[in-house]
Design a protein around this motif. Structure first.
Motif, PDB file in Angstrom:
ATOM      1  N   VAL A 236       0.866  -1.185   0.000  1.00 30.46           N
ATOM      2  CA  VAL A 236       0.000   0.000   0.000  1.00 30.46           C
ATOM      3  C   VAL A 236       0.897   1.229   0.000  1.00 30.46           C
ATOM      4  O   VAL A 236       1.757   1.383   0.881  1.00 30.46           O
ATOM      5  N   ILE A 237       0.700   2.107  -0.979  1.00 30.28           N
ATOM      6  CA  ILE A 237       1.490   3.328  -1.121  1.00 30.28           C
ATOM      7  C   ILE A 237       0.598   4.519  -0.807  1.00 30.28           C
ATOM      8  O   ILE A 237      -0.478   4.664  -1.390  1.00 30.28           O
ATOM      9  N   ALA A 238       1.026   5.358   0.109  1.00 33.52           N
ATOM     10  CA  ALA A 238       0.301   6.595   0.415  1.00 33.52           C
ATOM     11  C   ALA A 238       1.016   7.753  -0.271  1.00 33.52           C
ATOM     12  O   ALA A 238       2.178   8.024   0.015  1.00 33.52           O
ATOM     13  N   GLY A 239       0.326   8.404  -1.189  1.00 31.83           N
ATOM     14  CA  GLY A 239       0.917   9.528  -1.911  1.00 31.83           C
ATOM     15  C   GLY A 239       1.008   9.259  -3.399  1.00 31.83           C
ATOM     16  O   GLY A 239       1.697   8.330  -3.824  1.00 31.83           O
ATOM     17  N   GLY A 240       0.321  10.081  -4.184  1.00 34.22           N
ATOM     18  CA  GLY A 240       0.309   9.888  -5.633  1.00 34.22           C
ATOM     19  C   GLY A 240       1.183  10.870  -6.376  1.00 34.22           C
ATOM     20  O   GLY A 240       0.905  11.213  -7.537  1.00 34.22           O
ATOM     21  N   VAL A 245       3.949   7.266  -7.857  1.00 34.75           N
ATOM     22  CA  VAL A 245       3.653   6.717  -9.179  1.00 34.75           C
ATOM     23  C   VAL A 245       4.814   5.878  -9.692  1.00 34.75           C
ATOM     24  O   VAL A 245       4.620   4.778 -10.243  1.00 34.75           O
ATOM     25  N   ARG A 246       6.036   6.363  -9.522  1.00 29.42           N
ATOM     26  CA  ARG A 246       7.207   5.585  -9.944  1.00 29.42           C
ATOM     27  C   ARG A 246       7.257   4.240  -9.221  1.00 29.42           C
ATOM     28  O   ARG A 246       7.543   3.199  -9.827  1.00 29.42           O
ATOM     29  N   LEU A 247       6.981   4.250  -7.919  1.00 31.24           N
ATOM     30  CA  LEU A 247       7.058   3.030  -7.127  1.00 31.24           C
ATOM     31  C   LEU A 247       5.967   2.045  -7.541  1.00 31.24           C
ATOM     32  O   LEU A 247       6.222   0.844  -7.679  1.00 31.24           O
ATOM     33  N   ALA A 248       4.760   2.544  -7.750  1.00 32.98           N
ATOM     34  CA  ALA A 248       3.674   1.676  -8.209  1.00 32.98           C
ATOM     35  C   ALA A 248       4.015   1.045  -9.555  1.00 32.98           C
ATOM     36  O   ALA A 248       3.793  -0.155  -9.774  1.00 32.98           O
ATOM     37  N   GLU A 252       4.102  -3.064  -9.635  1.00 38.26           N
ATOM     38  CA  GLU A 252       2.792  -3.643  -9.924  1.00 38.26           C
ATOM     39  C   GLU A 252       2.829  -4.956 -10.698  1.00 38.26           C
ATOM     40  O   GLU A 252       1.868  -5.733 -10.629  1.00 38.26           O
ATOM     41  N   ASP A 253       3.899  -5.244 -11.394  1.00 36.73           N
ATOM     42  CA  ASP A 253       3.969  -6.518 -12.126  1.00 36.73           C
ATOM     43  C   ASP A 253       4.264  -7.701 -11.215  1.00 36.73           C
ATOM     44  O   ASP A 253       3.976  -8.846 -11.565  1.00 36.73           O
ATOM     45  N   SER A 254       4.839  -7.433 -10.046  1.00 31.66           N
ATOM     46  CA  SER A 254       5.211  -8.532  -9.146  1.00 31.66           C
ATOM     47  C   SER A 254       4.499  -8.481  -7.804  1.00 31.66           C
ATOM     48  O   SER A 254       4.651  -9.396  -6.989  1.00 31.66           O
ATOM     49  N   ASN A 255       3.717  -7.429  -7.557  1.00 33.26           N
ATOM     50  CA  ASN A 255       3.020  -7.269  -6.278  1.00 33.26           C
ATOM     51  C   ASN A 255       1.599  -6.765  -6.499  1.00 33.26           C
ATOM     52  O   ASN A 255       1.299  -6.168  -7.533  1.00 33.26           O
ATOM     53  N   ASP A 256       0.745  -7.009  -5.503  1.00 36.84           N
ATOM     54  CA  ASP A 256      -0.575  -6.374  -5.481  1.00 36.84           C
ATOM     55  C   ASP A 256      -0.409  -4.994  -4.868  1.00 36.84           C
ATOM     56  O   ASP A 256      -0.047  -4.876  -3.693  1.00 36.84           O
ATOM     57  N   VAL A 257      -0.671  -3.964  -5.664  1.00 35.56           N
ATOM     58  CA  VAL A 257      -0.370  -2.599  -5.230  1.00 35.56           C
ATOM     59  C   VAL A 257      -1.641  -1.755  -5.158  1.00 35.56           C
ATOM     60  O   VAL A 257      -2.448  -1.741  -6.092  1.00 35.56           O
ATOM     61  N   LYS A 258      -1.799  -1.065  -4.029  1.00 33.10           N
ATOM     62  CA  LYS A 258      -2.817  -0.035  -3.883  1.00 33.10           C
ATOM     63  C   LYS A 258      -2.115   1.295  -3.676  1.00 33.10           C
ATOM     64  O   LYS A 258      -1.121   1.366  -2.944  1.00 33.10           O
ATOM     65  N   LEU A 259      -2.640   2.342  -4.300  1.00 36.60           N
ATOM     66  CA  LEU A 259      -2.071   3.687  -4.131  1.00 36.60           C
ATOM     67  C   LEU A 259      -3.166   4.610  -3.619  1.00 36.60           C
ATOM     68  O   LEU A 259      -4.229   4.730  -4.228  1.00 36.60           O
ATOM     69  N   ILE A 260      -2.902   5.264  -2.484  1.00 38.42           N
ATOM     70  CA  ILE A 260      -3.864   6.171  -1.857  1.00 38.42           C
ATOM     71  C   ILE A 260      -3.457   7.607  -2.145  1.00 38.42           C
ATOM     72  O   ILE A 260      -2.319   8.010  -1.886  1.00 38.42           O
ATOM     73  N   GLU A 261      -4.380   8.393  -2.676  1.00 35.41           N
ATOM     74  CA  GLU A 261      -4.125   9.811  -2.940  1.00 35.41           C
ATOM     75  C   GLU A 261      -5.282  10.630  -2.370  1.00 35.41           C
ATOM     76  O   GLU A 261      -6.453  10.361  -2.636  1.00 35.41           O
ATOM     77  N   ILE A 276       0.858   3.487 -15.094  1.00 36.82           N
ATOM     78  CA  ILE A 276       0.482   2.351 -14.259  1.00 36.82           C
ATOM     79  C   ILE A 276      -0.773   1.687 -14.841  1.00 36.82           C
ATOM     80  O   ILE A 276      -1.680   2.360 -15.323  1.00 36.82           O
ATOM     81  N   ASN A 277      -0.810   0.349 -14.768  1.00 33.38           N
ATOM     82  CA  ASN A 277      -1.901  -0.402 -15.376  1.00 33.38           C
ATOM     83  C   ASN A 277      -2.634  -1.306 -14.390  1.00 33.38           C
ATOM     84  O   ASN A 277      -3.844  -1.491 -14.474  1.00 33.38           O
ATOM     85  N   LYS A 278      -1.893  -1.887 -13.445  1.00 37.47           N
ATOM     86  CA  LYS A 278      -2.470  -2.879 -12.543  1.00 37.47           C
ATOM     87  C   LYS A 278      -2.707  -2.342 -11.128  1.00 37.47           C
ATOM     88  O   LYS A 278      -3.329  -3.012 -10.311  1.00 37.47           O
ATOM     89  N   THR A 279      -2.205  -1.168 -10.843  1.00 34.72           N
ATOM     90  CA  THR A 279      -2.341  -0.592  -9.501  1.00 34.72           C
ATOM     91  C   THR A 279      -3.763  -0.092  -9.263  1.00 34.72           C
ATOM     92  O   THR A 279      -4.358   0.553 -10.122  1.00 34.72           O
ATOM     93  N   MET A 280      -4.299  -0.395  -8.071  1.00 29.94           N
ATOM     94  CA  MET A 280      -5.612   0.131  -7.679  1.00 29.94           C
ATOM     95  C   MET A 280      -5.410   1.494  -7.034  1.00 29.94           C
ATOM     96  O   MET A 280      -4.749   1.608  -6.000  1.00 29.94           O
TER      97      MET A 280
END
Length: 456
Positions: A236-240, A245-248, A252-261, A276-280
């Motif tokens: 889970v990433i806090a901050g868009g 965005v770079r981290l997501a 995202e290809d190897s982890n389940d990623v959520k990004l909170i903004e 980003i394509n797979k990040t929620m």
């Protein structure tokens, strides 16, 4: 070396503090904020000049004509690039480094290689921080993972915990525990004090242990210091912003990623981004307990807060950890905050100024120093230096390590020779073109270490 630092923000201030503290450098700081400069001048041995860092008249007053290097670290990419161009064209400043954040510039290297902007080296703190966090996620349990010799070898910091096979045992038993693994414990910090370890040194619970090993062997060595964590799956990433965005994008290809903004407009931009394509992407406040519970924060392997506000990063990471996130990380720019949270609820405090400083120092160090990592709030350094010349003109080539006059607190940890990684032993002989990895417990000894690798 005569160095101009343009910009007295957090990165510029950190660079000025480090370089002004070394006898080999004369530092001048340029910024438009007179109050900030006055505070810096009160505690640093450095000149200050008030003004716009890209204006020729300001650069002339700062001494650009006599400078050996200009380091442009203002918050404006355009000012940094223009300042380097002005320094090159009008003052012939030999070396020019610029902080450039926007990928809209960095994706077009022809701008810099073909002389459109006279920048010798680009530094992107956001890119460096992203890579740093990536390494921590790839090696759960590590406090730091630092690369040398183009990735062939890494320096890893880990907190020794109960469950590690080596806890309570002397270091000389390490080779018996993992006989097919080449590694070296280069330093131990216990109660804030640095120890240069020997074979009889016993690893205690709570020690911060720095070891060096090839990338493939890191997990084996980590298991000696603590119970191994499971591989990280959910992040889970806090901050868009740029880092988020770079981290997501990287994960995202190897982890389940959520990004909170928190901001609606920015959340929409990020969710529609082609990067980003797979990040929620979630619109919400990472310091809101109800929101985090609704997003099942207790199932997150890693929560990492990368907003532009230190306070928000600290609060959200502490809250996520309390609510059940397995590991909490926070980006913290202010050194005072980093020290406060280092031993608290947050597992890892990430300092962009310190990460960026290492990259800067590699361009300042004498001798052929190609990599520098600043450690322990700049108290220590790990460096990679290339040995050049022959036995008659070099202080290290042709000599066994035990015969090299290293300053107290400095150790040669490993040698990379071609594709081979060798742990350093007392009878190991340095050859020309060896990449030598050193750990320096007290960075005040760096001048003496640099001189060892100068030819002549």
């Amino acid at each position: 070396m005569n160095i101009l630092i343009l910009g007295a923000g957090q990165v510029g201030e950190t660079a000025a503090e480090s370089l002004a503290g070394e006898e080999a450098h004369q530092v001048t700081i340029v910024d438009q904020d007179e109050v900030v400069l006055k505070k810096l001048q009160e505690r640093l041995d450095a000149r200050t000049v008030v003004g716009n860092a890209s204006h020729p008249e300001v650069l002339e007053r700062a001494g650009a004509k006599d400078a050996d290097m200009i380091i442009a670290l203002t918050n404006s990419d355009e000012i940094n690039m223009t300042a380097c161009q002005v320094a090159h064209t009008l003052f012939e400043t030999p070396r020019r480094i610029a902080r450039i954040r926007a990928t809209e510039y960095t994706n077009h290297q022809a701008l810099f290689k073909n002389g459109v902007f006279s920048v010798d080296f680009i530094i992107s703190p956001e890119e460096l921080v992203t890579e740093y966090i990536e390494e921590l996620i790839h090696f759960p349990g590590a406090l730091q993972v630092l690369e040398f010799a183009e990735g062939k070898v890494r320096l890893v910091a880990v907190r020794a915990h109960e469950g590690g096979a080596l806890i309570g045992h002397p270091l000389k038993e390490l080779s018996q525990h993992i006989p097919n693994v080449e590694c070296r414990v280069v330093a131990i910090y216990r109660g804030g004090e640095g120890i240069i370890p020997e074979g009889d040194t016993v690893v205690e619970e709570g020690d911060e242990v720095f070891f060096i090993a090839a990338r493939k062997d890191i997990r084996a060595v980590l298991s000696e210091m603590r119970k191994l964590d499971e591989p990280i799956r959910s992040v889970v990433i806090a901050g868009g912003g740029n880092i988020g965005v770079r981290l997501a994008q990287a994960l995202e290809d190897s982890n389940d990623v959520k990004l909170i903004e928190r901001r609606s407009e920015r959340a929409k931009v990020v969710s529609e981004s082609e990067k980003i394509n797979k990040t929620m992407v979630l619109k919400g406040d990472a310091t809101d307990e109800t929101f985090l519970l609704e997003e099942n924060i207790d199932s997150a392997d890693v929560f990492v807060s990368v907003t532009n506000a230190d306070e928000a990063n600290i609060l959200s990471a502490m809250l996520a950890k309390r609510l059940g996130a397995h590991k909490a990380m926070a980006v913290i720019n202010k050194p005072a905050y980093t020290e406060l949270v280092a031993a608290g609820t947050i597992d890892v405090a990430i300092s962009p100024p310190q990460i960026t400083l290492g990259t800067l120092l590699a361009h300042v160090r004498r001798g052929d120093v190609v990599k520098v990592h600043s450690l322990r709030q700049r108290a220590a350094e790990a460096i990679e230096a290339i040995a050049h010349g022959n036995a008659s003109e070099s202080r290290v080539i042709g000599k066994a390590i035990e015969d090299i006059r290293l300053p107290l607190g400095a150790t040669i940890s490993a040698i990379v020779r071609g594709d081979d990684v060798m742990m350093a032993h007392h009878d190991t002989v340095i050859e020309s073109d060896d990449h030598v990895i050193l750990f320096i417990l007290d960075r005040r000894q760096i001048d003496e270490v640099e001189r060892l690798f100068e030819v002549g």
